[in-house]
Motif scaffolding. Structure first.
Motif, PDB file in Angstrom:
ATOM      1  N   GLN A  24     107.208 109.718  59.789  1.00  0.00           N
ATOM      2  CA  GLN A  24     107.692 110.490  60.925  1.00  0.00           C
ATOM      3  C   GLN A  24     108.402 109.570  61.910  1.00  0.00           C
ATOM      4  N   VAL A  25     109.635 109.884  62.245  1.00  0.00           N
ATOM      5  CA  VAL A  25     110.394 109.092  63.219  1.00  0.00           C
ATOM      6  C   VAL A  25     110.452 109.875  64.520  1.00  0.00           C
ATOM      7  N   ASN A  26     110.026 109.240  65.594  1.00  0.00           N
ATOM      8  CA  ASN A  26     109.875 109.959  66.867  1.00  0.00           C
ATOM      9  C   ASN A  26     110.938 109.601  67.898  1.00  0.00           C
ATOM     10  N   VAL A  27     112.111 109.195  67.434  1.00  0.00           N
ATOM     11  CA  VAL A  27     113.203 108.884  68.356  1.00  0.00           C
ATOM     12  C   VAL A  27     114.494 109.529  67.865  1.00  0.00           C
ATOM     13  N   SER A  28     115.320 109.923  68.824  1.00  0.00           N
ATOM     14  CA  SER A  28     116.696 110.330  68.565  1.00  0.00           C
ATOM     15  C   SER A  28     117.598 109.323  69.260  1.00  0.00           C
ATOM     16  N   LEU A  29     118.614 108.850  68.569  1.00  0.00           N
ATOM     17  CA  LEU A  29     119.507 107.834  69.127  1.00  0.00           C
ATOM     18  C   LEU A  29     120.841 108.471  69.475  1.00  0.00           C
ATOM     19  N   ILE A  30     121.245 108.312  70.729  1.00  0.00           N
ATOM     20  CA  ILE A  30     122.503 108.904  71.205  1.00  0.00           C
ATOM     21  C   ILE A  30     123.423 107.781  71.668  1.00  0.00           C
ATOM     22  N   ASP A  31     124.515 107.588  70.950  1.00  0.00           N
ATOM     23  CA  ASP A  31     125.533 106.607  71.319  1.00  0.00           C
ATOM     24  C   ASP A  31     126.563 107.314  72.189  1.00  0.00           C
ATOM     25  N   VAL A  32     126.653 106.908  73.462  1.00  0.00           N
ATOM     26  CA  VAL A  32     127.511 107.627  74.406  1.00  0.00           C
ATOM     27  C   VAL A  32     128.879 106.980  74.582  1.00  0.00           C
ATOM     28  N   ARG A  33     129.211 106.015  73.731  1.00  0.00           N
ATOM     29  CA  ARG A  33     130.536 105.409  73.792  1.00  0.00           C
ATOM     30  C   ARG A  33     131.589 106.359  73.222  1.00  0.00           C
ATOM     31  N   SER A  34     132.836 105.968  73.343  1.00  0.00           N
ATOM     32  CA  SER A  34     133.921 106.791  72.816  1.00  0.00           C
ATOM     33  C   SER A  34     133.809 106.865  71.290  1.00  0.00           C
ATOM     34  N   ALA A  35     134.461 107.872  70.725  1.00  0.00           N
ATOM     35  CA  ALA A  35     134.461 108.029  69.268  1.00  0.00           C
ATOM     36  C   ALA A  35     135.082 106.811  68.591  1.00  0.00           C
ATOM     37  N   ALA A  36     136.107 106.236  69.211  1.00  0.00           N
ATOM     38  CA  ALA A  36     136.762 105.066  68.625  1.00  0.00           C
ATOM     39  C   ALA A  36     135.831 103.865  68.604  1.00  0.00           C
ATOM     40  N   ALA A  37     135.104 103.638  69.701  1.00  0.00           N
ATOM     41  CA  ALA A  37     134.161 102.520  69.755  1.00  0.00           C
ATOM     42  C   ALA A  37     133.026 102.726  68.760  1.00  0.00           C
ATOM     43  N   TYR A  38     132.547 103.944  68.660  1.00  0.00           N
ATOM     44  CA  TYR A  38     131.475 104.269  67.707  1.00  0.00           C
ATOM     45  C   TYR A  38     131.927 103.979  66.276  1.00  0.00           C
ATOM     46  N   ALA A  39     133.148 104.344  65.955  1.00  0.00           N
ATOM     47  CA  ALA A  39     133.662 104.150  64.599  1.00  0.00           C
ATOM     48  C   ALA A  39     133.791 102.682  64.235  1.00  0.00           C
ATOM     49  N   GLY A  41     131.648 100.431  64.900  1.00  0.00           N
ATOM     50  CA  GLY A  41     130.327  99.912  64.566  1.00  0.00           C
ATOM     51  C   GLY A  41     129.276 100.449  65.515  1.00  0.00           C
ATOM     52  N   HIS A  42     128.165 100.915  64.960  1.00  0.00           N
ATOM     53  CA  HIS A  42     127.105 101.493  65.785  1.00  0.00           C
ATOM     54  C   HIS A  42     125.755 101.248  65.121  1.00  0.00           C
ATOM     55  N   ILE A  43     124.693 101.411  65.866  1.00  0.00           N
ATOM     56  CA  ILE A  43     123.353 101.239  65.331  1.00  0.00           C
ATOM     57  C   ILE A  43     123.068 102.338  64.303  1.00  0.00           C
ATOM     58  N   PRO A  44     122.497 101.980  63.165  1.00  0.00           N
ATOM     59  CA  PRO A  44     122.216 102.994  62.147  1.00  0.00           C
ATOM     60  C   PRO A  44     121.408 104.170  62.694  1.00  0.00           C
ATOM     61  N   PHE A  45     121.789 105.357  62.272  1.00  0.00           N
ATOM     62  CA  PHE A  45     121.141 106.626  62.603  1.00  0.00           C
ATOM     63  C   PHE A  45     121.404 107.094  64.035  1.00  0.00           C
ATOM     64  N   ALA A  46     122.304 106.420  64.735  1.00  0.00           N
ATOM     65  CA  ALA A  46     122.718 106.906  66.053  1.00  0.00           C
ATOM     66  C   ALA A  46     123.807 107.961  65.873  1.00  0.00           C
ATOM     67  N   VAL A  47     123.729 109.032  66.648  1.00  0.00           N
ATOM     68  CA  VAL A  47     124.782 110.035  66.634  1.00  0.00           C
ATOM     69  C   VAL A  47     125.669 109.824  67.859  1.00  0.00           C
ATOM     70  N   ASN A  48     126.914 110.169  67.712  1.00  0.00           N
ATOM     71  CA  ASN A  48     127.886 109.925  68.774  1.00  0.00           C
ATOM     72  C   ASN A  48     128.117 111.177  69.606  1.00  0.00           C
ATOM     73  N   ILE A  49     127.707 111.116  70.873  1.00  0.00           N
ATOM     74  CA  ILE A  49     128.007 112.168  71.846  1.00  0.00           C
ATOM     75  C   ILE A  49     128.580 111.447  73.074  1.00  0.00           C
ATOM     76  N   THR A 124     126.706  99.580  61.682  1.00  0.00           N
ATOM     77  CA  THR A 124     127.353 100.170  60.522  1.00  0.00           C
ATOM     78  C   THR A 124     128.562 100.974  60.989  1.00  0.00           C
ATOM     79  N   LYS A 125     129.543 101.112  60.123  1.00  0.00           N
ATOM     80  CA  LYS A 125     130.704 101.949  60.422  1.00  0.00           C
ATOM     81  C   LYS A 125     130.577 103.338  59.809  1.00  0.00           C
ATOM     82  N   ASP A 126     129.531 103.522  59.035  1.00  0.00           N
ATOM     83  CA  ASP A 126     129.317 104.825  58.405  1.00  0.00           C
ATOM     84  C   ASP A 126     128.762 105.808  59.426  1.00  0.00           C
ATOM     85  N   ALA A 127     129.384 106.963  59.522  1.00  0.00           N
ATOM     86  CA  ALA A 127     128.904 107.981  60.458  1.00  0.00           C
ATOM     87  C   ALA A 127     127.516 108.459  60.040  1.00  0.00           C
TER      88      ALA A 127
END
Length: 252
Positions: A24-39, A41-49, A124-127
């Motif tokens: 069970q994973v009890n965290v949600s990761l929200i990357d608040v940078r721009s879509a370009a910055a997220y693409a 490289g971002h921390i694995p399992f972070a979603v981009n908003i 990772t660069k993978d969404a």
């Protein structure tokens, strides 16, 4: 309130692929940078908003919820906000809006992506895949329904609409003086003066020293404001981190 801050070592203990497959994973990761910055490289399992898109939540928490649910953000888990540089004004704005929407727990990652990589969270660069799970060990993050339970009194539109137990003090939070300021006691605390160069908050004693010199009392109804709501949110977050009992953000 030190639980409002998280570092890469803490996150690495909750965010491995193995844990996401079999526990069970009890965290949600929200990357608040721009879509370009997220693409890039971002921390694995972070979603981009991106923070810019979250600003709709200033006027209506339901609009923010419409972004969070499809992105797989579970309001009952801890949401860890990632901006790549600690407590940026964008991360602080996301914190404020999530708190107002009713997120159970919220924190900000203080480490950079480079520091996170040294702790085993190589970018990772993978969404991140947000989709219904196809198998028990599928690492996809399932979308959910985010039902906002708005908290009142955090964001106010009228400076005269509230009256706390203590005297009210307004804190101008940006480098540029606001175009208008409310009537009453107004002090100026530049939010960046409370942060280190890497975006981490300064030591508590140093933060208190800055606040004391500016004339911020320990017990007051503190209302941060700026022409940029994100700057006001940054001071709001740091004051909450320091344990001030009554803090609000004025959005005029």
């Amino acid at each position: 309130s030190p639980n409002l801050l998280r570092d890469a070592a803490w996150l690495a203990g909750f965010n491995s692929r193995m844990l996401r497959m079999y526990a069970q994973v009890n965290v949600s990761l929200i990357d608040v940078r721009s879509a370009a910055a997220y693409a890039e490289g971002h921390i694995p399992f972070a979603v981009n908003i991106p923070a810019d898109g979250m600003k709709a939540g200033l006027s209506d928490p339901a609009k923010l919820a419409s972004l969070l649910g499809p992105a797989g953000i579970d309001q009952n888990l801890e949401a860890v906000i990632i901006s790549g540089a600690g407590v940026t004004k964008e991360a602080a704005l996301a914190y404020l809006l999530l708190e107002r929407a009713g997120q159970n727990k919220i924190s900000i990652l203080t480490d950079s992506l480079e520091a996170a990589a040294k702790r085993g969270l190589a970018p990772t660069k993978d969404a991140t895949v947000v989709a219904p799970k196809k198998a028990p060990n599928d690492v996809a993050i399932p979308p959910t329904t985010y039902a906002p339970t708005p908290r009142t009194g955090l964001i106010i539109a009228d400076a005269k609409s509230t009256k706390g137990v203590y005297p009210k003090v307004f804190i101008a939070s940006g480098a540029t003086p606001p175009s208008t300021k409310p009537e009453g006691t107004v002090v100026h605390v530049l939010y960046t003066d409370l942060l280190n160069a890497d975006g981490s908050p300064k030591a508590a004693k140093d933060i208190l020293n800055v606040l004391n010199k500016a004339g911020v009392p320990r017990y007051a109804e503190l209302v941060t404001f700026s022409d940029d709501p994100a700057e006001a949110a940054a001071n709001y977050y740091i004051l909450k981190l320091m344990g001030f009992p009554d803090v609000k953000v004025l959005v005029q």
